[in-house]
Structures are given as C-alpha cells and as structure tokens.
Scaffold this active site. Structure first.
Site, PDB file in Angstrom:
ATOM      1  N   HIS A   1       4.845   8.315  -6.780  1.00  0.00           N
ATOM      2  CA  HIS A   1       5.789   8.781  -8.290  1.00  0.00           C
ATOM      3  C   HIS A   1       5.197   7.626  -9.213  1.00  0.00           C
ATOM      4  O   HIS A   1       5.775   6.303  -8.799  1.00  0.00           O
ATOM      5  CB  HIS A   1       7.022   8.232  -7.819  1.00  0.00           C
ATOM      6  CG  HIS A   1       7.582   9.005  -8.620  1.00  0.00           C
ATOM      7  ND1 HIS A   1       9.301   9.548  -8.239  1.00  0.00           N
ATOM      8  CD2 HIS A   1       7.853   8.837 -10.143  1.00  0.00           C
ATOM      9  CE1 HIS A   1       9.330  10.239  -9.101  1.00  0.00           C
ATOM     10  NE2 HIS A   1       8.993   9.775 -10.528  1.00  0.00           N
TER      11      HIS A   1
ATOM     12  N   HIS B   1       4.945   5.310 -11.536  1.00  0.00           N
ATOM     13  CA  HIS B   1       5.890   4.221 -12.637  1.00  0.00           C
ATOM     14  C   HIS B   1       4.882   3.434 -13.529  1.00  0.00           C
ATOM     15  O   HIS B   1       3.639   2.684 -12.931  1.00  0.00           O
ATOM     16  CB  HIS B   1       6.255   3.733 -10.933  1.00  0.00           C
ATOM     17  CG  HIS B   1       5.842   3.520 -10.296  1.00  0.00           C
ATOM     18  ND1 HIS B   1       4.976   3.505  -9.170  1.00  0.00           N
ATOM     19  CD2 HIS B   1       4.789   1.777  -9.457  1.00  0.00           C
ATOM     20  CE1 HIS B   1       4.135   3.451  -8.291  1.00  0.00           C
ATOM     21  NE2 HIS B   1       4.430   1.973  -8.747  1.00  0.00           N
TER      22      HIS B   1
ATOM     23  N   HIS C   1       5.191  -0.710 -14.346  1.00  0.00           N
ATOM     24  CA  HIS C   1       5.395  -1.969 -14.160  1.00  0.00           C
ATOM     25  C   HIS C   1       5.810  -2.804 -15.081  1.00  0.00           C
ATOM     26  O   HIS C   1       4.747  -2.892 -16.184  1.00  0.00           O
ATOM     27  CB  HIS C   1       4.737  -2.516 -13.200  1.00  0.00           C
ATOM     28  CG  HIS C   1       4.543  -2.068 -11.731  1.00  0.00           C
ATOM     29  ND1 HIS C   1       4.905  -2.926 -10.685  1.00  0.00           N
ATOM     30  CD2 HIS C   1       3.785  -1.100 -11.255  1.00  0.00           C
ATOM     31  CE1 HIS C   1       4.136  -1.981  -9.449  1.00  0.00           C
ATOM     32  NE2 HIS C   1       3.449  -0.966 -10.014  1.00  0.00           N
TER      33      HIS C   1
HETATM   34  P1  AMP Z   1       2.631   0.311  -6.976  1.00  0.00           P
HETATM   35  O1  AMP Z   1       1.814  -0.866  -5.777  1.00  0.00           O
HETATM   36  O2  AMP Z   1       1.977   0.150  -8.404  1.00  0.00           O
HETATM   37  O3  AMP Z   1       3.177   1.573  -6.267  1.00  0.00           O
HETATM   38  O4  AMP Z   1       4.542  -0.262  -7.071  1.00  0.00           O
HETATM   39  C1  AMP Z   1       5.420   0.308  -6.235  1.00  0.00           C
HETATM   40  C2  AMP Z   1       6.510  -1.120  -6.229  1.00  0.00           C
HETATM   41  O5  AMP Z   1       7.445  -0.628  -5.342  1.00  0.00           O
HETATM   42  C3  AMP Z   1       5.983  -2.564  -5.392  1.00  0.00           C
HETATM   43  O6  AMP Z   1       6.131  -3.414  -6.977  1.00  0.00           O
HETATM   44  C4  AMP Z   1       7.503  -2.315  -4.636  1.00  0.00           C
HETATM   45  O7  AMP Z   1       8.036  -3.041  -4.619  1.00  0.00           O
HETATM   46  C5  AMP Z   1       8.335  -2.043  -5.800  1.00  0.00           C
HETATM   47  N1  AMP Z   1       9.287  -1.365  -4.795  1.00  0.00           N
HETATM   48  C6  AMP Z   1       9.416  -0.596  -2.906  1.00  0.00           C
HETATM   49  N2  AMP Z   1      10.157  -0.051  -2.449  1.00  0.00           N
HETATM   50  C7  AMP Z   1      11.246  -1.032  -3.054  1.00  0.00           C
HETATM   51  C8  AMP Z   1      12.885  -0.227  -3.676  1.00  0.00           C
HETATM   52  N3  AMP Z   1      13.383   0.561  -3.231  1.00  0.00           N
HETATM   53  N4  AMP Z   1      13.684  -1.011  -4.498  1.00  0.00           N
HETATM   54  C9  AMP Z   1      12.674  -1.581  -5.899  1.00  0.00           C
HETATM   55  N5  AMP Z   1      11.301  -1.669  -5.852  1.00  0.00           N
HETATM   56  C10 AMP Z   1      10.441  -1.172  -4.421  1.00  0.00           C
END
Ligand code: AMP
Length: 113
Positions: free
Chosen positions: A97, A99, A101
């Site tokens: 999805h 996002h 950072h």
């Molecule tokens: P990406 O690896 O760029 O897809 O980033 C996904 C991010 O989502 C990672 O930094 C995870 O730590 C974060 N993440 C996964 N599950 C959760 C959650 N339930 N709440 C908050 N962050 C999450």
C-alpha cells in the site's frame, strides 16, 4: 482493499499511533522505528505503490506530499528529515500500500542505498 494491512489500519480495524489524518491521508508511527521519528504517510485510497500513480487522482497524491511538511513541523523536525517510498522488491517494499516514510530526529548518513 480487503486484506491490506494499511487499509485496515486506516479504517481503525488494526490499532495504530495516529499522528495526522484528513479526507485523503492517514499518517501513523512505524511499529519498528528506524529513527527517533519514523512516521508512515499513506493515501486512504488503496494504491499498491507509486507504480499505481496513474490510478490515483492528483489530489490523493498531492495531499500525501502536502501532509509531509505539516507532520514534520508538528514533530519538530526543523533541522531536516528524510522521505522514502520503497517501490517493489528491489527496494524491499514489504507492505503493498503506497506509503511515504518520514525519518528524522537524528543526523542521517549521506548514502541512501
Ligand atoms: P516498507 O518496507 O517500505 O514496505 O515499509 C513498511 C513499514 O511498515 C515498515 O517500516 C514496518 O515497520 C511498518 N509496519 C508494518 N506493520 C506495521 C503496523 N502494524 N503498524 C505500523 N507500522 C507497521
């Protein structure tokens, strides 16, 4: 999207630490922070990554970008911050999805990969 983690978070079906929300955007703290401030900004509309940009209205994308400096200011990141959007396997995208950072609160390295 039914089985999307971030769609569930945005709808409140899975708890999150919300930092910002408007009609188009939801932002919350990363569960596994990689900097003192680590926030995820997502469009409420399900888009799997920036590769879906052509499936979004300009407003849905622009509201994500406009939210970023607002959130950075509210987190006192006046000395700077980094914005990252991992897109696909080579970038280690783990949640499909779109996002962004927001990483800050420390001096980061010059290298990005
Ligand atoms: P990406 O690896 O760029 O897809 O980033 C996904 C991010 O989502 C990672 O930094 C995870 O730590 C974060 N993440 C996964 N599950 C959760 C959650 N339930 N709440 C908050 N962050 C999450």
């Amino acid at each position: 999207m039914e089985n999307c983690l971030f769609c569930k978070i945005m709808k409140g079906e899975i708890p999150s630490s919300k930092v910002y929300e408007n009609e188009y955007v939801y932002a919350f703290r990363d569960i596994n922070p990689q900097a003192p401030v680590h926030i995820l900004v997502i469009p409420k509309k399900h888009l799997s990554s920036l590769n879906d940009a052509d499936k979004a209205d300009d407003r849905e994308l622009s509201e994500c970008l406009r939210a970023i400096p607002v959130i950075a200011a509210s987190e006192n990141l006046s000395n700077g911050y980094r914005v990252v959007s991992n897109c696909g396997p080579d970038a280690c995208q783990s949640v499909p999805h779109l996002h962004f950072h927001i990483l800050g609160g420390t001096q980061m390295g010059e290298r990005m990969a």
